[in-house]
Design a protein around this motif. Structure first.
Motif, PDB file in Angstrom:
ATOM      1  N   TRP A 122      35.813  36.063  47.650  1.00 54.73           N
ATOM      2  CA  TRP A 122      37.256  35.887  47.384  1.00 54.73           C
ATOM      3  C   TRP A 122      37.464  34.767  46.369  1.00 54.73           C
ATOM      4  CZ3 TRP A 122      37.055  39.775  50.580  1.00 54.73           C
ATOM      5  CH2 TRP A 122      38.210  40.491  50.901  1.00 54.73           C
ATOM      6  N   TYR A 123      36.698  33.695  46.534  1.00 51.72           N
ATOM      7  CA  TYR A 123      36.814  32.560  45.612  1.00 51.72           C
ATOM      8  C   TYR A 123      36.366  32.988  44.207  1.00 51.72           C
ATOM      9  CZ  TYR A 123      37.015  27.604  44.385  1.00 51.72           C
ATOM     10  OH  TYR A 123      37.356  26.394  43.827  1.00 51.72           O
ATOM     11  N   ALA A 124      35.248  33.710  44.168  1.00 49.22           N
ATOM     12  CA  ALA A 124      34.724  34.168  42.867  1.00 49.22           C
ATOM     13  C   ALA A 124      35.748  35.084  42.188  1.00 49.22           C
ATOM     14  CB  ALA A 124      33.405  34.907  43.077  1.00 49.22           C
ATOM     15  N   ARG A 125      36.336  35.969  42.975  1.00 51.40           N
ATOM     16  CA  ARG A 125      37.352  36.875  42.407  1.00 51.40           C
ATOM     17  C   ARG A 125      38.479  36.066  41.753  1.00 51.40           C
ATOM     18  NH1 ARG A 125      41.478  39.251  46.596  1.00 51.40           N
ATOM     19  NH2 ARG A 125      42.101  37.071  46.398  1.00 51.40           N
ATOM     20  N   ASP A 126      38.962  35.050  42.462  1.00 51.50           N
ATOM     21  CA  ASP A 126      40.100  34.294  41.936  1.00 51.50           C
ATOM     22  C   ASP A 126      39.735  33.503  40.691  1.00 51.50           C
ATOM     23  OD1 ASP A 126      41.548  35.477  43.856  1.00 51.50           O
ATOM     24  OD2 ASP A 126      41.850  33.707  45.112  1.00 51.50           O
ATOM     25  N   ILE A 127      38.486  33.084  40.612  1.00 54.76           N
ATOM     26  CA  ILE A 127      38.047  32.424  39.366  1.00 54.76           C
ATOM     27  C   ILE A 127      38.036  33.448  38.238  1.00 54.76           C
ATOM     28  CG2 ILE A 127      36.026  31.467  38.203  1.00 54.76           C
ATOM     29  CD1 ILE A 127      35.466  29.901  40.730  1.00 54.76           C
ATOM     30  N   MET A 128      37.467  34.616  38.520  1.00 54.96           N
ATOM     31  CA  MET A 128      37.356  35.631  37.458  1.00 54.96           C
ATOM     32  C   MET A 128      38.732  36.127  37.028  1.00 54.96           C
ATOM     33  SD  MET A 128      33.910  37.763  38.419  1.00 54.96           S
ATOM     34  CE  MET A 128      33.828  37.686  40.191  1.00 54.96           C
ATOM     35  N   LEU A 129      39.688  36.122  37.967  1.00 56.61           N
ATOM     36  CA  LEU A 129      41.050  36.562  37.610  1.00 56.61           C
ATOM     37  C   LEU A 129      41.856  35.432  36.971  1.00 56.61           C
ATOM     38  CD1 LEU A 129      42.091  38.664  40.762  1.00 56.61           C
ATOM     39  CD2 LEU A 129      41.324  39.489  38.524  1.00 56.61           C
ATOM     40  N   GLY A 130      41.311  34.238  37.005  1.00 55.71           N
ATOM     41  CA  GLY A 130      42.043  33.092  36.452  1.00 55.71           C
ATOM     42  C   GLY A 130      43.060  32.534  37.435  1.00 55.71           C
ATOM     43  N   ASP A 131      43.048  33.017  38.672  1.00 55.65           N
ATOM     44  CA  ASP A 131      43.999  32.500  39.669  1.00 55.65           C
ATOM     45  C   ASP A 131      43.565  31.142  40.203  1.00 55.65           C
ATOM     46  OD1 ASP A 131      45.442  34.731  39.290  1.00 55.65           O
ATOM     47  OD2 ASP A 131      44.841  35.749  41.136  1.00 55.65           O
ATOM     48  N   ILE A 132      42.284  30.889  40.133  1.00 57.46           N
ATOM     49  CA  ILE A 132      41.789  29.531  40.390  1.00 57.46           C
ATOM     50  C   ILE A 132      41.266  29.024  39.057  1.00 57.46           C
ATOM     51  CG2 ILE A 132      39.988  28.146  41.473  1.00 57.46           C
ATOM     52  CD1 ILE A 132      40.118  29.917  43.900  1.00 57.46           C
ATOM     53  N   GLU A 133      41.804  27.892  38.647  1.00 54.50           N
ATOM     54  CA  GLU A 133      41.389  27.366  37.353  1.00 54.50           C
ATOM     55  C   GLU A 133      40.024  26.682  37.486  1.00 54.50           C
ATOM     56  OE1 GLU A 133      42.928  24.367  33.955  1.00 54.50           O
ATOM     57  OE2 GLU A 133      44.386  24.970  35.498  1.00 54.50           O
TER      58      GLU A 133
ATOM     59  N   PRO B 201      40.134  43.781  36.619  1.00 57.00           N
ATOM     60  CA  PRO B 201      39.002  44.114  35.748  1.00 57.00           C
ATOM     61  C   PRO B 201      38.359  45.442  36.115  1.00 57.00           C
ATOM     62  CG  PRO B 201      38.422  42.395  37.302  1.00 57.00           C
ATOM     63  CD  PRO B 201      39.882  42.642  37.476  1.00 57.00           C
ATOM     64  N   GLU B 202      37.636  45.977  35.149  1.00 61.10           N
ATOM     65  CA  GLU B 202      36.814  47.151  35.438  1.00 61.10           C
ATOM     66  C   GLU B 202      35.529  46.649  36.103  1.00 61.10           C
ATOM     67  OE1 GLU B 202      34.276  50.417  32.937  1.00 61.10           O
ATOM     68  OE2 GLU B 202      35.944  49.460  31.910  1.00 61.10           O
ATOM     69  N   ILE B 203      35.113  47.354  37.139  1.00 65.79           N
ATOM     70  CA  ILE B 203      33.923  46.887  37.871  1.00 65.79           C
ATOM     71  C   ILE B 203      32.839  47.947  37.861  1.00 65.79           C
ATOM     72  CG2 ILE B 203      33.053  46.370  40.196  1.00 65.79           C
ATOM     73  CD1 ILE B 203      35.767  45.183  40.817  1.00 65.79           C
ATOM     74  N   ILE B 204      31.611  47.509  37.585  1.00 66.14           N
ATOM     75  CA  ILE B 204      30.469  48.400  37.815  1.00 66.14           C
ATOM     76  C   ILE B 204      29.459  47.628  38.657  1.00 66.14           C
ATOM     77  CG2 ILE B 204      28.599  49.755  36.796  1.00 66.14           C
ATOM     78  CD1 ILE B 204      30.241  50.035  34.274  1.00 66.14           C
ATOM     79  N   CYS B 205      29.059  48.241  39.762  1.00 69.28           N
ATOM     80  CA  CYS B 205      28.052  47.619  40.634  1.00 69.28           C
ATOM     81  C   CYS B 205      26.763  48.418  40.502  1.00 69.28           C
ATOM     82  CB  CYS B 205      28.563  47.632  42.077  1.00 69.28           C
ATOM     83  SG  CYS B 205      27.346  47.060  43.272  1.00 69.28           S
ATOM     84  N   TYR B 206      25.682  47.740  40.156  1.00 67.34           N
ATOM     85  CA  TYR B 206      24.376  48.408  40.033  1.00 67.34           C
ATOM     86  C   TYR B 206      23.550  48.135  41.279  1.00 67.34           C
ATOM     87  CZ  TYR B 206      25.641  48.724  35.094  1.00 67.34           C
ATOM     88  OH  TYR B 206      26.282  48.982  33.916  1.00 67.34           O
ATOM     89  N   GLU B 207      23.068  49.175  41.897  1.00 62.73           N
ATOM     90  CA  GLU B 207      22.296  49.017  43.130  1.00 62.73           C
ATOM     91  C   GLU B 207      20.964  49.752  43.002  1.00 62.73           C
ATOM     92  OE1 GLU B 207      22.234  47.370  46.174  1.00 62.73           O
ATOM     93  OE2 GLU B 207      20.355  48.495  46.266  1.00 62.73           O
TER      94      GLU B 207
ATOM     95  N   ALA C 116      36.880  42.329  47.658  1.00 60.43           N
ATOM     96  CA  ALA C 116      37.821  41.285  47.246  1.00 60.43           C
ATOM     97  C   ALA C 116      38.742  41.829  46.145  1.00 60.43           C
ATOM     98  CB  ALA C 116      37.061  40.060  46.754  1.00 60.43           C
ATOM     99  N   PHE C 117      38.157  42.548  45.199  1.00 55.67           N
ATOM    100  CA  PHE C 117      38.991  43.131  44.128  1.00 55.67           C
ATOM    101  C   PHE C 117      39.858  44.259  44.667  1.00 55.67           C
ATOM    102  CE2 PHE C 117      35.885  40.999  41.292  1.00 55.67           C
ATOM    103  CZ  PHE C 117      36.785  40.340  40.472  1.00 55.67           C
ATOM    104  N   GLU C 118      39.301  45.035  45.601  1.00 58.50           N
ATOM    105  CA  GLU C 118      40.092  46.109  46.216  1.00 58.50           C
ATOM    106  C   GLU C 118      41.308  45.523  46.936  1.00 58.50           C
ATOM    107  OE1 GLU C 118      39.496  49.155  44.816  1.00 58.50           O
ATOM    108  OE2 GLU C 118      39.888  49.939  46.832  1.00 58.50           O
ATOM    109  N   ALA C 119      41.098  44.408  47.618  1.00 57.05           N
ATOM    110  CA  ALA C 119      42.205  43.765  48.350  1.00 57.05           C
ATOM    111  C   ALA C 119      43.300  43.349  47.370  1.00 57.05           C
ATOM    112  CB  ALA C 119      41.691  42.556  49.127  1.00 57.05           C
ATOM    113  N   ALA C 120      42.875  42.852  46.201  1.00 51.88           N
ATOM    114  CA  ALA C 120      43.861  42.449  45.188  1.00 51.88           C
ATOM    115  C   ALA C 120      44.610  43.678  44.674  1.00 51.88           C
ATOM    116  CB  ALA C 120      43.165  41.726  44.036  1.00 51.88           C
ATOM    117  N   ARG C 121      43.872  44.770  44.485  1.00 54.87           N
ATOM    118  CA  ARG C 121      44.507  45.996  43.996  1.00 54.87           C
ATOM    119  C   ARG C 121      45.539  46.499  45.012  1.00 54.87           C
ATOM    120  NH1 ARG C 121      43.987  51.322  44.373  1.00 54.87           N
ATOM    121  NH2 ARG C 121      42.262  51.233  45.846  1.00 54.87           N
ATOM    122  N   LEU C 122      45.134  46.496  46.291  1.00 54.72           N
ATOM    123  CA  LEU C 122      46.044  46.980  47.335  1.00 54.72           C
ATOM    124  C   LEU C 122      47.264  46.067  47.479  1.00 54.72           C
ATOM    125  CD1 LEU C 122      43.397  48.094  49.996  1.00 54.72           C
ATOM    126  CD2 LEU C 122      44.814  49.581  48.570  1.00 54.72           C
ATOM    127  N   ALA C 123      47.086  44.801  47.098  1.00 57.38           N
ATOM    128  CA  ALA C 123      48.216  43.866  47.161  1.00 57.38           C
ATOM    129  C   ALA C 123      49.117  43.997  45.933  1.00 57.38           C
ATOM    130  CB  ALA C 123      47.694  42.440  47.284  1.00 57.38           C
TER     131      ALA C 123
END
Ligand code: FAD
Ligand code: NA7
Length: 457
Positions: A332-343, A34-40, A21-28
């Motif tokens: 996608w919804y979570a991304r938009d909340i974290m970006l502030g695009d969805i209030e 944001p900086e992302i770290i995924c722990y697996e 979801a964040f990659e899609a925003a970057r490509l757009a």
């Protein structure tokens, strides 16, 4: 101003959806992402779809995540999880049957992912040990064990996304006398190969997806007899000779199970198909989601935002009809909340929204048809708010209903049924022989079968 930092816990389909979801925003062309770290915890991406022969602990001494077994085929039609922006036709270059084995489905899911692009965000073999939230700094502290370096690491984040799945920690009930049962007693989580039960009498406790599918697998691979013992309701299919349903076990005497209808039978093995616990050992009480497997877990606004702390997001916590495309919508919804695009509304408004969904959830009559519509409507609600590509959720819901009718008609043959893609309209091909006769489930073997084209009038 510094960019926000986000921790994603888990790189299964949910965690990967969040990264994408964040990659899609970057490509757009979106700026200040944001900086992302995924722990697996595992050494690879794919979550539950990574088959592992291991049970118990992994090579690092961590609890094995995988609950999938050999010979597992998709339990729903692939047309219900097809992505609008990456179709089965695009991936395989030809029509394939509607119910592929695990390895084939995994190949499709992973095919859409640019592994190089996403892997740079992921720290593999890094199980999360602890997460804390500091009210003053409004930051989370995440501590992980990095098994590659042998060191614990700590970092701070503005948001935490929990994507660690909920089909991994066994719910293991006790029945009197089990301690003296002379054969193997295991949970579905540790089941790997149905051949273990060839020529054996096996008892399964539980009456949901795991019991249904593992009973079918054991039948396919030559178990002598299978009994499914239910607590609330029998599964109710017309089972072939060799599979039967009985009410709940009351107790065991030696290798004999006694059932509440007064009957008894001797078994070689007992398998608990009794579901999974929501288990977040890395979360303190005030951040931990406490719920059970259902279609609308409590405390989650839009099914994802933790009410008590809205900077904490949970993905993939619902029981499932829809899977991958629903996880995408949540991400996608979570991304938009974290970006502030969805209030994000205030706590009271969030509560009011959750109540509407909870009331509807409570009013469901338990029928699959209603459940499917409910989950579809939930997804439509998310879809309307983001730029995720439109896809025919209602049509996919109708296919789920057909799937259930097909299972009702022929539980051992439903995987031979075919459906048309709701996206490309391509008709799935037929398996060249009955599912019961196709014993090799590898990608290579499956893709080399002579699939039969279906002509549609
Ligand atoms: P998971 O896939 O479980 O991924 C969670 C990830 O988090 C894992 O990689 C895990 O290693 C990681 N993790 C866990 N704890 C930690 C930690 N402390 N620190 C760091 N990382 C951690 N779905 C379908 O669509 N079709 C099917 O046919 C189907 N069959 C299934 C059969 C079985 C037996 C099971 C158990 C599930 C099945 N599912 C099926 C559902 C499946 O769970 C989902 O498709 C999907 O895997 C959910 O994705 P997820 O990312 O939410 O969770
Ligand atoms: P589910 O769908 O959560 O079902 C759990 C089953 O276990 C269900 O039938 C329960 O009966 C039964 N259960 C739970 N506790 C007990 C006890 N104590 N005694 C008897 N029976 C019990 O889990 P599954 O593993 O089947 O499926 C989970 C996912 O894995 C699914 O999405 C698939 O994709 C694979 P109940 O009906 O509540 O009486």
């Amino acid at each position: 101003m510094l960019n926000k930092k986000i921790a994603i816990l888990g790189a299964g389909p949910s965690g990967l959806a969040q990264i994408r979801a964040f990659e899609a925003a970057r490509l757009a062309g979106k700026k200040n992402l944001p900086e992302i770290i995924c722990y697996e915890k595992q050494a690879d991406l794919g979550g539950m779809w990574n088959y592992t022969w291991r049970t118990g602990l992994d090579k690092n001494g961590e609890p094995v995540h995988g609950s999938m077994y050999r010979y597992l085929w998709s339990n729903g039609p692939k047309e219900c999880l097809e992505f609008a922006d990456y179709t089965f036709d695009e991936h395989f270059g030809r029509a394939i049957p509607s119910y592929p084995p695990r390895a084939v489905l995994k190949d499709y899911i992973m095919g859409r992912i640019d592994e190089e692009a996403v892997s740079k965000y992921i720290r593999f073999e890094c199980p999360v040990r602890w997460v804390e939230y500091d009210k003053e700094s409004e930051l989370f502290t995440v501590t992980v064990m990095n098994h590659k370096t042998g060191q614990q690491e700590t970092d701070t984040f503005d948001y935490v996304v929990v994507a660690t799945g909920h089909f991994s920690t066994p719910n293991m009930p006790y029945f009197k006398g089990l301690e003296n049962f002379p054969g193997r007693v295991l949970h579905a989580h540790d089941f790997r190969d149905a051949l273990e039960f060839k020529d054996k009498d096996v008892l399964m406790i539980g009456s949901s997806y795991s019991a249904e599918d593992i009973a079918s697998q054991c039948y396919k691979y030559g178990a002598k007899s299978i009994t499914i013992s239910y607590r609330s309701q029998p599964i109710g299919y017309e089972w072939p000779e060799g599979i039967e349903e009985r009410p709940l076990v009351t107790h065991f005497e030696g290798n004999t199970a006694h059932f509440s209808d007064g009957t008894s039978k001797a078994y070689d093995g007992v398998m608990m198909c009794t579901g999974y616990l929501f288990h977040f050992p890395f979360l303190p009480d005030d951040l931990r989601l406490q719920t059970h497997n259902c279609l609308y877990p409590e405390h989650l606004y839009k099914g994802i935002v933790f009410q008590q702390n809205p900077k904490l997001i949970y993905l993939g916590m619902h029981d499932q009809y829809f899977t991958f495309n629903k996880l995408d919508l949540q991400a996608w919804y979570a991304r938009d909340i974290m970006l502030g695009d969805i209030e994000l509304p205030n706590a009271e408004e969030r509560l009011a929204d959750m109540k509407v969904w909870q009331d509807r959830h409570q009013a469901l009559d338990g029928s699959d048809d209603q459940n499917i519509e409910f989950q579809g409507d939930y997804m439509l609600d998310l879809l309307a708010a983001t730029d995720y590509p439109e896809f025919p959720i209602k049509k996919q819901g109708e296919l789920f209903k057909q799937w259930l009718r097909d299972k009702d008609e022929d539980i051992m043959g439903f995987r031979e049924r075919t459906y048309a893609s709701t996206i490309t309209n391509t008709m799935a091909t037929e398996l060249p022989k009955p599912w019961l006769e196709i014993k090799d489930d590898s990608l290579e073997s499956f893709m080399s079968l002579d699939f039969v084209e279906v002509t549609v009038d």
